[in-house]
Design an enzyme around this catalytic site. Structure first.
Site, PDB file in Angstrom:
ATOM      1  N   GLY A  14       0.783  -1.245   0.000  1.00 44.42           N
ATOM      2  CA  GLY A  14       0.000   0.000   0.000  1.00 44.42           C
ATOM      3  C   GLY A  14       0.802   1.275   0.000  1.00 44.42           C
ATOM      4  O   GLY A  14       0.291   2.335   0.347  1.00 44.42           O
ATOM      5  N   ILE A  21       0.084   5.957   4.682  1.00 45.73           N
ATOM      6  CA  ILE A  21       0.238   5.325   6.000  1.00 45.73           C
ATOM      7  C   ILE A  21       1.261   4.196   5.892  1.00 45.73           C
ATOM      8  O   ILE A  21       2.102   4.007   6.778  1.00 45.73           O
ATOM      9  CB  ILE A  21      -1.133   4.829   6.511  1.00 45.73           C
ATOM     10  CG1 ILE A  21      -1.992   6.044   6.897  1.00 45.73           C
ATOM     11  CG2 ILE A  21      -0.961   3.877   7.687  1.00 45.73           C
ATOM     12  CD1 ILE A  21      -3.396   5.716   7.365  1.00 45.73           C
ATOM     13  N   ASP A  65      -1.546  -5.975  -7.904  1.00 47.50           N
ATOM     14  CA  ASP A  65      -2.920  -5.472  -7.913  1.00 47.50           C
ATOM     15  C   ASP A  65      -3.740  -6.524  -7.178  1.00 47.50           C
ATOM     16  O   ASP A  65      -3.909  -7.642  -7.665  1.00 47.50           O
ATOM     17  CB  ASP A  65      -3.388  -5.303  -9.364  1.00 47.50           C
ATOM     18  CG  ASP A  65      -4.853  -4.881  -9.452  1.00 47.50           C
ATOM     19  OD1 ASP A  65      -5.574  -4.958  -8.438  1.00 47.50           O
ATOM     20  OD2 ASP A  65      -5.274  -4.484 -10.558  1.00 47.50           O
ATOM     21  N   ILE A  93      -4.271  -0.971   2.374  1.00 51.37           N
ATOM     22  CA  ILE A  93      -4.904  -0.850   1.054  1.00 51.37           C
ATOM     23  C   ILE A  93      -6.402  -0.642   1.219  1.00 51.37           C
ATOM     24  O   ILE A  93      -7.041  -1.343   2.003  1.00 51.37           O
ATOM     25  CB  ILE A  93      -4.662  -2.145   0.242  1.00 51.37           C
ATOM     26  CG1 ILE A  93      -3.189  -2.267  -0.156  1.00 51.37           C
ATOM     27  CG2 ILE A  93      -5.568  -2.214  -0.976  1.00 51.37           C
ATOM     28  CD1 ILE A  93      -2.840  -3.584  -0.836  1.00 51.37           C
ATOM     29  N   TYR A 156     -18.509   8.761   4.367  1.00 52.36           N
ATOM     30  CA  TYR A 156     -17.633   7.579   4.391  1.00 52.36           C
ATOM     31  C   TYR A 156     -18.372   6.359   3.817  1.00 52.36           C
ATOM     32  O   TYR A 156     -17.756   5.466   3.232  1.00 52.36           O
ATOM     33  CB  TYR A 156     -17.120   7.328   5.811  1.00 52.36           C
ATOM     34  CG  TYR A 156     -15.841   6.529   5.867  1.00 52.36           C
ATOM     35  CD1 TYR A 156     -14.687   6.961   5.217  1.00 52.36           C
ATOM     36  CD2 TYR A 156     -15.783   5.322   6.562  1.00 52.36           C
ATOM     37  CE1 TYR A 156     -13.515   6.222   5.266  1.00 52.36           C
ATOM     38  CE2 TYR A 156     -14.613   4.581   6.619  1.00 52.36           C
ATOM     39  CZ  TYR A 156     -13.486   5.031   5.962  1.00 52.36           C
ATOM     40  OH  TYR A 156     -12.323   4.305   6.006  1.00 52.36           O
ATOM     41  N   LYS A 163     -15.060  -1.286   6.203  1.00 45.98           N
ATOM     42  CA  LYS A 163     -14.178  -1.343   7.379  1.00 45.98           C
ATOM     43  C   LYS A 163     -14.778  -2.220   8.483  1.00 45.98           C
ATOM     44  O   LYS A 163     -14.042  -2.896   9.214  1.00 45.98           O
ATOM     45  CB  LYS A 163     -13.876   0.061   7.909  1.00 45.98           C
ATOM     46  CG  LYS A 163     -13.017   0.919   6.989  1.00 45.98           C
ATOM     47  CD  LYS A 163     -11.658   0.313   6.666  1.00 45.98           C
ATOM     48  CE  LYS A 163     -10.732   1.293   5.968  1.00 45.98           C
ATOM     49  NZ  LYS A 163      -9.540   0.634   5.404  1.00 45.98           N
TER      50      LYS A 163
END
Ligand code: NAD
Length: 264
Positions: A14, A21, A65, A93, A156, A163
């Site tokens: 990522g 991050i 990927d 990611i 979001y 998440k």
């Protein structure tokens, strides 16, 4: 300085640029003596990822990927050839189409839902499975999440749902990997201005408001996340698994801002 990761090898997925991050994590793990491999999404990001890898002396810089099973299998095979076994896998990611990161959640398209889930959730499970044969006992897998999994955050939307599924995946993976003495955790970071974050409508306001309201009255940096990742990667977290570690200046423990409640 005692180096916490001497003799350990980490693969970090990522890295898009030096604001990612993932890059904050790479810096912290490298500083503590880990041998590092880096993976990036595709050709476009190669020109950013390669110089960053070179700056820390890493020669393992591989494209992957995560929507492609063959890419995941290939990077696991290359890691096996390069390192034999690894100790740490970092998944940083996520992706959702810009259209889905604003307006109403109920307007999420079926295809957009699938994309967000595939790249942001399934990929962690797929990487865990692909690397399972080469992760040493005492190893650590980690991913990055956000509080929008627990509470409805404006714009979001589908990423909050993704998440929530990612955090559930962490718990199931922790069960699966526990008997092999491998830990699986997530870091829940406060808002940081990165490429991915710029896709969320109104992110700038969310970011500015955060530091005014969070108990510690401070924004979060990629270095802060790197330090938490260092803990989760090292033997210091030997008995922590299936957990979500908040690096958010305490934002998740409050219900209402002091300015709104007029408290002392
Ligand atoms: P970033 O844009 O720097 O990183 C996102 C990464 O995902 C990029 O490297 C991108 O190339 C990669 N990616 C997207 N699609 C991919 C694919 N098909 N295959 C492989 N890689 C792919 O942004 P970031 O904020 O550093 O995001 C890293 C993680 O941190 C994400 O999971 C994000 O949700 C999470 N996070 C970010 C914040 C924040 O405020 N920035 C807060 C909490 C959690």
């Amino acid at each position: 300085m005692t180096k916490l990761l001497e003799g350990k090898t980490a693969l970090v997925f990522g890295v898009a640029n030096d604001r990612s991050i993932a890059w904050g994590v790479v810096k912290a793990l490298h500083e503590h003596g880990a041998k590092i491999g880096i993976s990036y999404a595709g050709e476009v990001l190669k020109k950013r990822a390669v110089p960053l890898a070179e700056s820390i002396g890493s020669t393992f810089v591989e494209e992957c990927d995560v929507t492609k099973d063959e890419d995941i299998a290939a990077v696991a095979e290359k890691a096996k050839k390069a390192f034999g076994e690894i100790d740490i896998l970092v998944h940083a990611i996520a992706f959702a189409n810009r259209d889905e990161l604003g307006g109403y959640y109920y307007d999420t398209s079926r295809a957009g839902f699938h994309t967000a889930m595939d790249i942001s959730v399934y990929s962690f499970t797929a990487l865990a499975a692909a690397f399972q044969p080469i992760i040493r006992p005492g190893g650590s897998l980690m991913t990055m999440t956000y509080y929008g999994s627990q509470k409805a955050v404006p714009s979001y939307n589908v990423m909050g749902v993704a998440k929530a599924a990612l955090e559930a995946s962490v718990r199931y993976l922790a069960r699966d990997f526990g008997p092999q003495k491998i830990r699986v955790n997530a870091i829940s970071a406060g808002p940081i201005r990165t490429l991915a974050a710029s896709g969320v409508a109104g992110f700038k306001n969310l970011h500015n408001r955060f530091a005014e309201v969070a108990p510690l009255r401070e924004g979060v940096t990629i270095e802060d996340v790197g330090n938490a990742a260092l803990f989760l990667a090292s033997d210091l977290s030997a008995r922590t698994t299936g957990d979500i570690v908040y690096v958010d200046s305490g934002f998740n423990i409050i219900a209402i801002g002091d300015d709104e409640a007029k408290s002392p």
